[in-house]
Design an enzyme around this catalytic site. Structure first.
Site, short mmCIF file in Angstrom:
data_model
loop_
_atom_site.label_atom_id
_atom_site.label_comp_id
_atom_site.label_asym_id
_atom_site.label_seq_id
_atom_site.Cartn_x
_atom_site.Cartn_y
_atom_site.Cartn_z
N ARG A 164 0.62 -1.44 -0.04
CA ARG A 164 -0.07 0.00 -0.06
C ARG A 164 1.01 1.28 -0.03
O ARG A 164 0.83 2.10 0.69
CB ARG A 164 -0.89 0.05 1.17
N SER A 238 -10.86 -0.61 3.77
CA SER A 238 -9.66 -0.60 4.66
C SER A 238 -9.25 0.78 5.12
O SER A 238 -8.86 1.59 4.38
CB SER A 238 -8.80 -1.26 4.59
N GLU A 334 -4.49 3.89 6.12
CA GLU A 334 -4.35 3.85 4.83
C GLU A 334 -4.85 4.88 3.88
O GLU A 334 -4.11 5.18 2.94
CB GLU A 334 -5.28 2.40 4.25
C1 LIG Z 1 -15.38 0.12 -0.70
C2 LIG Z 1 -13.89 0.13 -0.83
C3 LIG Z 1 -13.26 -0.71 -1.01
C4 LIG Z 1 -11.60 -0.58 -1.16
N1 LIG Z 1 -10.88 -1.75 -1.40
C5 LIG Z 1 -9.64 -1.46 -1.74
C6 LIG Z 1 -9.02 -2.75 -1.82
O1 LIG Z 1 -9.44 -3.87 -2.00
N2 LIG Z 1 -7.54 -2.51 -2.10
C7 LIG Z 1 -6.87 -1.25 -2.04
O2 LIG Z 1 -5.92 -1.18 -2.45
N3 LIG Z 1 -7.81 0.12 -1.91
C8 LIG Z 1 -8.86 -0.29 -1.78
N4 LIG Z 1 -9.74 0.77 -1.67
C9 LIG Z 1 -9.35 2.10 -1.47
C10 LIG Z 1 -9.31 2.84 -2.99
O3 LIG Z 1 -10.29 2.34 -3.81
C11 LIG Z 1 -7.93 2.73 -3.79
O4 LIG Z 1 -7.15 3.36 -2.73
C12 LIG Z 1 -8.09 3.54 -4.88
O5 LIG Z 1 -6.90 3.31 -5.86
C13 LIG Z 1 -8.03 5.09 -4.98
O6 LIG Z 1 -8.44 5.72 -5.94
P1 LIG Z 1 -9.06 6.94 -6.22
O7 LIG Z 1 -8.99 7.54 -7.68
O8 LIG Z 1 -10.44 7.27 -5.57
O9 LIG Z 1 -8.08 8.10 -5.26
P2 LIG Z 1 -8.22 9.39 -4.57
O10 LIG Z 1 -9.09 9.03 -3.41
O11 LIG Z 1 -8.74 10.47 -5.29
O12 LIG Z 1 -6.79 9.85 -4.37
C14 LIG Z 1 -5.81 9.02 -3.52
C15 LIG Z 1 -4.55 9.43 -3.38
O13 LIG Z 1 -4.03 9.25 -4.66
C16 LIG Z 1 -3.52 10.46 -5.24
N5 LIG Z 1 -3.97 10.80 -6.65
C17 LIG Z 1 -5.12 10.17 -7.08
N6 LIG Z 1 -5.13 10.41 -8.66
C18 LIG Z 1 -3.56 10.57 -9.04
C19 LIG Z 1 -3.27 10.71 -10.05
N7 LIG Z 1 -3.58 10.54 -11.16
N8 LIG Z 1 -1.72 11.16 -10.13
C20 LIG Z 1 -0.96 11.41 -8.85
N9 LIG Z 1 -1.58 11.12 -7.69
C21 LIG Z 1 -3.12 10.69 -7.70
C22 LIG Z 1 -4.28 11.74 -4.66
O14 LIG Z 1 -3.72 12.78 -4.52
C23 LIG Z 1 -4.35 11.03 -3.08
O15 LIG Z 1 -3.26 11.28 -2.22
C24 LIG Z 1 -11.38 0.70 -1.21
C25 LIG Z 1 -11.90 1.74 -1.34
C26 LIG Z 1 -13.40 1.66 -0.90
C27 LIG Z 1 -14.31 2.87 -0.83
#
Ligand SMILES: Cc1cc2nc3c(=O)[nH]c(=O)nc-3n(C[C@H](O)[C@H](O)[C@H](O)COP(=O)(O)OP(=O)(O)OC[C@H]3O[C@@H](n4cnc5c(N)ncnc54)[C@H](O)[C@@H]3O)c2cc1C
Length: 338
Positions: A164, A238, A334
């Site tokens: 992570r 998580s 996380e």
């Molecule tokens: C129900 C649920 C289940 C989940 N299950 C998992 C799982 O099984 N495994 C897991 O690993 N995660 C899980 N997650 C967490 C999440 O889905 C992941 O971390 C996902 O990759 C976040 O993507 P996002 O586009 O929403 O990022 P955001 O929440 O928008 O951003 C997260 C971080 O990444 C940065 N960021 C976003 N986009 C970019 C980009 N293009 N370039 C540089 N930085 C960027 C942001 O500035 C921030 O710091 C879960 C979340 C939920 C709600």
């Protein structure tokens, strides 16, 4: 370039937390990033990159310029005897990419089905689930430097992937905007079935040789049964990382509490189940204001309706202190707390 002013971020984060972005620009290409960087005033402004908002906890309004990543597109990049390489824009939904690759007959991402969020954020925390991590399928990513406007391509070594974790959470945090990601899907395809929940499915169904579509369906069904749907109950999945401890620490902890759920890792260390530690401290179902611990899974914090970021933070801190007090282990969050 369109600059939106005073934008509510509530619909843009899956916890449903209220926060206003002073200014927000939608990024649909590398050129859009360069326009921001070259802008006489925006170029110097502090910036926050927002993908699908499924891994952020917003505790305040955002004076930073919010760059909302919406780079689209999925395509076959190249194919060889050993791999199919696909490329997707950072704004594509991760699950849509997994489903699309499978529909094209290019399996390999099925264990990572139904993870919310965008393709561009997947390398940031090296998303993982059901025995697979992004780094296992990562080829390279294109990113634009938010100071110089220069485009760079990063390979896996440059990303410093760990559990992570990646370079995008450290030296490149907020400095480099990922615009495209390429994934390497190995040929021939080999299923990843070592995860306990998948082993259980194989035993229940009597299917010990599931194809990629079956694994995809199993993973979706398991996830739907375990995790709250953010469209119905705000959450970020998580909330804490599973702590990694040395064999000696693990012996010490299990010596004091033999029930602590722990898994051996290939390097001799052990992963402890953070959800179990939180549950053992009696947190399941507890609340602070409208932020609560999910009653079916203590690792997930949820919005019980109208929660604000500070309530989530207070609840998370109380959990960290209580787990530390009982087990001597400091949990790490996380999601990114802003
Ligand atoms: C129900 C649920 C289940 C989940 N299950 C998992 C799982 O099984 N495994 C897991 O690993 N995660 C899980 N997650 C967490 C999440 O889905 C992941 O971390 C996902 O990759 C976040 O993507 P996002 O586009 O929403 O990022 P955001 O929440 O928008 O951003 C997260 C971080 O990444 C940065 N960021 C976003 N986009 C970019 C980009 N293009 N370039 C540089 N930085 C960027 C942001 O500035 C921030 O710091 C879960 C979340 C939920 C709600």
């Amino acid at each position: 370039m369109q600059i939106d002013v005073g934008v509510s971020l509530k619909p843009y984060n899956t916890f449903g937390l209220p926060a206003l972005a002073g200014r927000l620009v939608r990024i649909r290409s590398d050129a859009d990033v360069r326009q921001v960087v070259d802008h006489p005033e925006l170029g110097r402004a502090p910036k926050f990159i927002l993908g699908g908002g499924s891994n952020v906890i917003l505790t305040r309004d955002m004076p930073e310029l919010v760059l909302k990543v919406e780079v689209a597109g999925m395509r076959l990049h190249s194919q060889s005897d050993s791999a199919t390489i696909v490329e997707a824009g950072a704004g594509v939904s991760w699950h849509a990419l997994v489903a699309w690759t499978l529909a094209q007959g290019w399996p390999g991402l099925e264990n990572l089905a139904l993870i919310p969020g965008s393709v561009g954020a997947a390398p940031v925390q090296n998303i993982g689930a059901y025995g697979l991590e992004l780094q296992d399928r990562f080829d390279s990513a294109d990113a634009v430097d938010l100071v110089t406007g220069r485009s760079v391509t990063l390979d896996a070594a440059a990303c410093h992937f760990a559990y992570r974790d990646s370079v995008f959470k450290h030296s490149l945090a907020g400095k480099s905007l990922i615009t495209r990601v390429r994934l390497r899907l190995p040929r021939p395809w080999r299923p990843v079935l070592g995860y306990l929940d998948l082993e259980r499915r194989m035993a229940e169904t009597g299917n010990s040789h599931p194809d990629a579509q079956t694994i995809f369906d199993w993973v979706c069904a398991i996830r739907r049964a375990k995790l709250p749907d953010p469209a119905l109950i705000g959450n970020v999945g998580s909330f804490f990382k599973n702590p990694i401890v040395s064999a000696e620490q693990c012996r010490d902890i299990t010596g004091r509490d033999p029930h602590v759920v722990h898994y051996p890792l290939p390097d001799g260390s052990f992963k402890l189940a953070a959800g179990w530690l939180i549950d053992a401290c009696g947190w399941k179902g507890k609340t602070v204001g409208s932020a609560g611990v999910y009653d079916k899974q203590a690792l997930v914090l949820v919005n019980r309706g109208g929660a604000i970021g500070s309530e989530v933070q207070t609840l998370a801190r109380a959990i960290v202190e209580s787990v530390y007090g009982r087990f001597g282990i400091r949990l790490e969050t996380e999601p990114v707390i802003v």
